[in-house]
Design a protein around this motif. Structure first.
Motif, mmCIF file in Angstrom:
data_model
loop_
_atom_site.group_PDB
_atom_site.id
_atom_site.type_symbol
_atom_site.label_atom_id
_atom_site.label_comp_id
_atom_site.label_asym_id
_atom_site.label_seq_id
_atom_site.Cartn_x
_atom_site.Cartn_y
_atom_site.Cartn_z
ATOM 1 N N PRO A 147 32.081 4.463 23.837
ATOM 2 C CA PRO A 147 30.673 4.581 24.232
ATOM 3 C C PRO A 147 30.271 3.533 25.263
ATOM 4 C CG PRO A 147 30.865 3.639 22.030
ATOM 5 C CD PRO A 147 32.230 4.087 22.418
ATOM 6 N N ARG A 148 29.409 3.928 26.189
ATOM 7 C CA ARG A 148 28.828 2.995 27.151
ATOM 8 C C ARG A 148 27.527 2.463 26.572
ATOM 9 N NH1 ARG A 148 29.546 5.303 33.325
ATOM 10 N NH2 ARG A 148 31.831 5.463 33.301
ATOM 11 N N ILE A 149 27.359 1.158 26.649
ATOM 12 C CA ILE A 149 26.175 0.560 26.025
ATOM 13 C C ILE A 149 25.014 0.482 27.010
ATOM 14 C CG2 ILE A 149 27.512 -0.737 24.342
ATOM 15 C CD1 ILE A 149 27.006 -3.259 26.069
ATOM 16 N N ASP A 150 23.807 0.544 26.455
ATOM 17 C CA ASP A 150 22.586 0.315 27.211
ATOM 18 C C ASP A 150 22.248 -1.173 27.182
ATOM 19 O OD1 ASP A 150 22.320 3.031 27.767
ATOM 20 O OD2 ASP A 150 21.181 3.399 25.910
ATOM 21 N N ASP A 151 21.161 -1.535 27.861
ATOM 22 C CA ASP A 151 20.801 -2.953 27.973
ATOM 23 C C ASP A 151 20.466 -3.589 26.635
ATOM 24 O OD1 ASP A 151 21.158 -2.759 30.695
ATOM 25 O OD2 ASP A 151 19.023 -2.548 31.164
ATOM 26 N N ASP A 152 20.061 -2.779 25.662
ATOM 27 C CA ASP A 152 19.655 -3.315 24.354
ATOM 28 C C ASP A 152 20.724 -3.098 23.282
ATOM 29 O OD1 ASP A 152 19.423 -0.570 24.198
ATOM 30 O OD2 ASP A 152 17.531 -0.604 23.077
ATOM 31 N N GLU A 153 21.968 -2.955 23.680
ATOM 32 C CA GLU A 153 23.038 -2.647 22.734
ATOM 33 C C GLU A 153 24.202 -3.625 22.850
ATOM 34 O OE1 GLU A 153 22.654 2.180 22.229
ATOM 35 O OE2 GLU A 153 23.857 1.420 23.899
ATOM 36 N N LEU A 154 25.014 -3.618 21.788
ATOM 37 C CA LEU A 154 26.288 -4.328 21.762
ATOM 38 C C LEU A 154 27.402 -3.302 21.684
ATOM 39 C CD1 LEU A 154 25.529 -6.748 18.761
ATOM 40 C CD2 LEU A 154 24.997 -7.183 21.154
ATOM 41 N N LEU A 155 28.552 -3.637 22.242
ATOM 42 C CA LEU A 155 29.761 -2.860 22.000
ATOM 43 C C LEU A 155 30.646 -3.692 21.095
ATOM 44 C CD1 LEU A 155 31.381 -0.256 22.699
ATOM 45 C CD2 LEU A 155 32.568 -1.644 24.432
ATOM 46 N N VAL A 156 30.982 -3.141 19.926
ATOM 47 C CA VAL A 156 31.781 -3.855 18.936
ATOM 48 C C VAL A 156 33.129 -3.170 18.782
ATOM 49 C CG1 VAL A 156 31.914 -4.630 16.542
ATOM 50 C CG2 VAL A 156 29.703 -4.586 17.710
ATOM 51 N N ARG A 157 34.198 -3.961 18.854
ATOM 52 C CA ARG A 157 35.528 -3.450 18.530
ATOM 53 C C ARG A 157 35.666 -3.480 17.008
ATOM 54 N NH1 ARG A 157 40.383 -2.742 21.309
ATOM 55 N NH2 ARG A 157 42.176 -2.598 19.911
ATOM 56 N N VAL A 158 35.804 -2.328 16.416
ATOM 57 C CA VAL A 158 35.780 -2.207 14.966
ATOM 58 C C VAL A 158 37.131 -2.628 14.380
ATOM 59 C CG1 VAL A 158 35.519 -0.591 13.048
ATOM 60 C CG2 VAL A 158 34.050 -0.381 15.074
ATOM 61 N N LYS A 159 37.060 -3.492 13.380
ATOM 62 C CA LYS A 159 38.258 -3.964 12.692
ATOM 63 C C LYS A 159 38.393 -3.370 11.293
ATOM 64 C CE LYS A 159 39.787 -6.897 15.835
ATOM 65 N NZ LYS A 159 41.124 -6.742 16.465
ATOM 66 N N ALA A 160 37.289 -3.082 10.644
ATOM 67 C CA ALA A 160 37.302 -2.484 9.303
ATOM 68 C C ALA A 160 36.007 -1.714 9.101
ATOM 69 C CB ALA A 160 37.459 -3.560 8.229
ATOM 70 N N VAL A 161 36.080 -0.664 8.292
ATOM 71 C CA VAL A 161 34.952 0.235 8.076
ATOM 72 C C VAL A 161 34.672 0.353 6.581
ATOM 73 C CG1 VAL A 161 34.114 2.603 8.327
ATOM 74 C CG2 VAL A 161 35.516 1.584 10.137
ATOM 75 N N GLY A 162 33.438 0.154 6.179
ATOM 76 C CA GLY A 162 33.037 0.433 4.809
ATOM 77 C C GLY A 162 32.806 1.925 4.638
ATOM 78 N N VAL A 163 33.421 2.501 3.633
ATOM 79 C CA VAL A 163 33.341 3.943 3.403
ATOM 80 C C VAL A 163 32.187 4.228 2.442
ATOM 81 C CG1 VAL A 163 34.575 5.993 2.577
ATOM 82 C CG2 VAL A 163 35.829 4.153 3.759
ATOM 83 N N GLY A 164 31.314 5.153 2.827
ATOM 84 C CA GLY A 164 30.173 5.499 1.991
ATOM 85 C C GLY A 164 30.054 6.993 1.781
ATOM 86 N N ILE A 165 29.418 7.378 0.695
ATOM 87 C CA ILE A 165 29.313 8.789 0.347
ATOM 88 C C ILE A 165 28.463 9.560 1.368
ATOM 89 C CG2 ILE A 165 27.260 8.562 -1.117
ATOM 90 C CD1 ILE A 165 28.755 10.497 -3.079
ATOM 91 N N HIS A 166 27.585 8.864 2.095
ATOM 92 C CA HIS A 166 26.705 9.535 3.060
ATOM 93 C C HIS A 166 27.315 9.616 4.459
ATOM 94 C CE1 HIS A 166 23.643 9.254 -0.002
ATOM 95 N NE2 HIS A 166 23.731 7.941 -0.011
ATOM 96 N N ASP A 167 28.490 9.060 4.668
ATOM 97 C CA ASP A 167 29.004 8.880 6.029
ATOM 98 C C ASP A 167 29.134 10.173 6.820
ATOM 99 O OD1 ASP A 167 29.120 6.184 5.684
ATOM 100 O OD2 ASP A 167 31.294 6.029 5.574
ATOM 101 N N SER A 168 29.517 11.261 6.164
ATOM 102 C CA SER A 168 29.813 12.489 6.901
ATOM 103 C C SER A 168 28.593 13.369 7.147
ATOM 104 C CB SER A 168 30.887 13.309 6.165
ATOM 105 O OG SER A 168 30.418 13.711 4.894
ATOM 106 N N TYR A 169 27.436 13.020 6.568
ATOM 107 C CA TYR A 169 26.260 13.862 6.818
ATOM 108 C C TYR A 169 24.996 13.084 7.147
ATOM 109 C CZ TYR A 169 25.532 13.051 1.756
ATOM 110 O OH TYR A 169 25.388 12.488 0.518
ATOM 111 N N PHE A 170 25.065 11.757 7.227
ATOM 112 C CA PHE A 170 23.908 10.969 7.653
ATOM 113 C C PHE A 170 23.999 10.833 9.164
ATOM 114 C CE2 PHE A 170 21.300 6.971 7.702
ATOM 115 C CZ PHE A 170 20.164 7.541 7.155
ATOM 116 N N LEU A 171 23.548 11.872 9.878
ATOM 117 C CA LEU A 171 23.762 11.996 11.314
ATOM 118 C C LEU A 171 22.432 12.180 12.042
ATOM 119 C CD1 LEU A 171 26.669 14.622 11.166
ATOM 120 C CD2 LEU A 171 26.875 12.131 11.112
ATOM 121 N N PRO A 172 22.321 11.682 13.281
ATOM 122 C CA PRO A 172 21.077 11.871 14.034
ATOM 123 C C PRO A 172 20.897 13.323 14.454
ATOM 124 C CG PRO A 172 22.757 10.876 15.428
ATOM 125 C CD PRO A 172 23.327 10.924 14.032
#
Length: 306
Positions: free
Chosen positions: A22-47
């Protein structure tokens, strides 16, 4: 970059894919992800304006790679843990994530690895907000937690004990010794229909408050709260109040960033424990999602990226 994506709206399941960083906007950070917390809502909590294929996920830890021109307080190389939800550019199940600077972002302290850090933001934020709503419970007061063995419950037991509260909790019998080791003094098996009676024997007159973590536990939890006490429904259950017991949802507008940063430090210093049932390699993300959706994980599941 590698990612696990929902291919299109309304389609169940996720798939591995190669997508653009992703390309970031002026108000954003780009983070290189090292680990992900898995949650029950992850696959359907979408914009609503998600563009597919869409990387799922809302919680992670990693290293800041770039910062937008309007961002202050963060710089490349910072180790951070964060919650990034409803981000149209994609979620955290990817090698890189765009994160709004106003999101929940906390530093990862020295001594805390990325796997542990990724397990804290969602559960810790939820617990600390719920505890904030229970500030009227005095030192020596009592709290019942319905669902004490998951990511939220295990942290809630420890945070409640720090407040000087006596804790009762429910979970399957195989997790009872574990909950006792975290500081609970009364543990019950939710499979046993008499568990509310057991809690009332532990705390005659009822507990000062309860947290209903697991779905469909709020009504029974209400029954073990004293007259005039409070029930926090983390699960989102809707239940009618009775006996002047106040029933509330988690106050999502409460800012607990300072408390969450302190909690991360306490975990790094071994003063509190973050419970991780299993760490999956990123390639096994689908198995991790299937496991968390059973609602039977003890503590947190985490994906590790190379």
């Amino acid at each position: 970059m590698r990612a696990f994506v929902k291919v299109e709206s309304g389609v169940n399941g996720i798939e591995p894919a190669e997508v653009a960083v992703p390309r970031i906007d002026d108000d954003e950070l780009l983070v290189r992800v090292k680990a992900v917390g898995v949650g029950i809502h992850d696959s359907y909590f979408l914009p609503g304006d998600a563009k597919y294929p869409f990387p799922i996920g809302i919680e992670a830890a990693g290293v800041v790679e770039q910062v937008g021109s309007d961002v202050s307080g963060h710089r490349p190389g910072d180790r951070v843990a964060f919650v990034s939800s409803m981000q149209p550019k994609g979620g955290t199940w990817a090698e890189y994530a765009a994160v709004k600077a106003g999101s929940l972002i906390v530093p990862v302290p020295a001594g805390l690895d990325f796997v542990e850090a990724a397990a804290v933001p969602v559960a810790g934020n939820t617990v600390l907000r719920a505890v904030k709503a229970l500030e009227a419970v005095p030192t020596g007061g009592s709290l019942f937690i319905a669902g004490g063995s998951g990511a939220i419950g295990t942290l809630a037991i420890q945070v409640a004990r720090t407040r000087g509260w006596r804790v009762g909790a429910s979970a399957s019998e195989r997790n009872h010794d574990h909950m006792l080791s975290l500081g609970a003094e009364a543990v019950v098996d939710y499979h046993d229909p008499t568990w509310p009676e057991q809690i009332r024997r532990w705390m005659p007159g009822g507990a000062d408050a309860a947290m209903a973590v697991q779905p469909h536990t709020s009504a029974d939890s209400l029954s073990v709260v004293r007259d005039g006490g409070k029930l926090i429904t983390i699960s989102g259950d809707v239940v009618a109040p009775e006996r002047n017991v106040r029933v509330e949802m988690v106050p999502h507008d409460t800012d607990v960033r300072g408390e969450l940063t302190q909690l991360m430090t306490e975990i790094a210093q071994n003063e509190k424990r973050v419970e991780i049932e299993r760490v999956y390699p990123f390639e096994e993300a689908q198995a991790a999602l299937a496991k968390v959706q059973t609602r039977h994980a003890r503590g947190k599941l985490v994906l590790r990226l190379d």
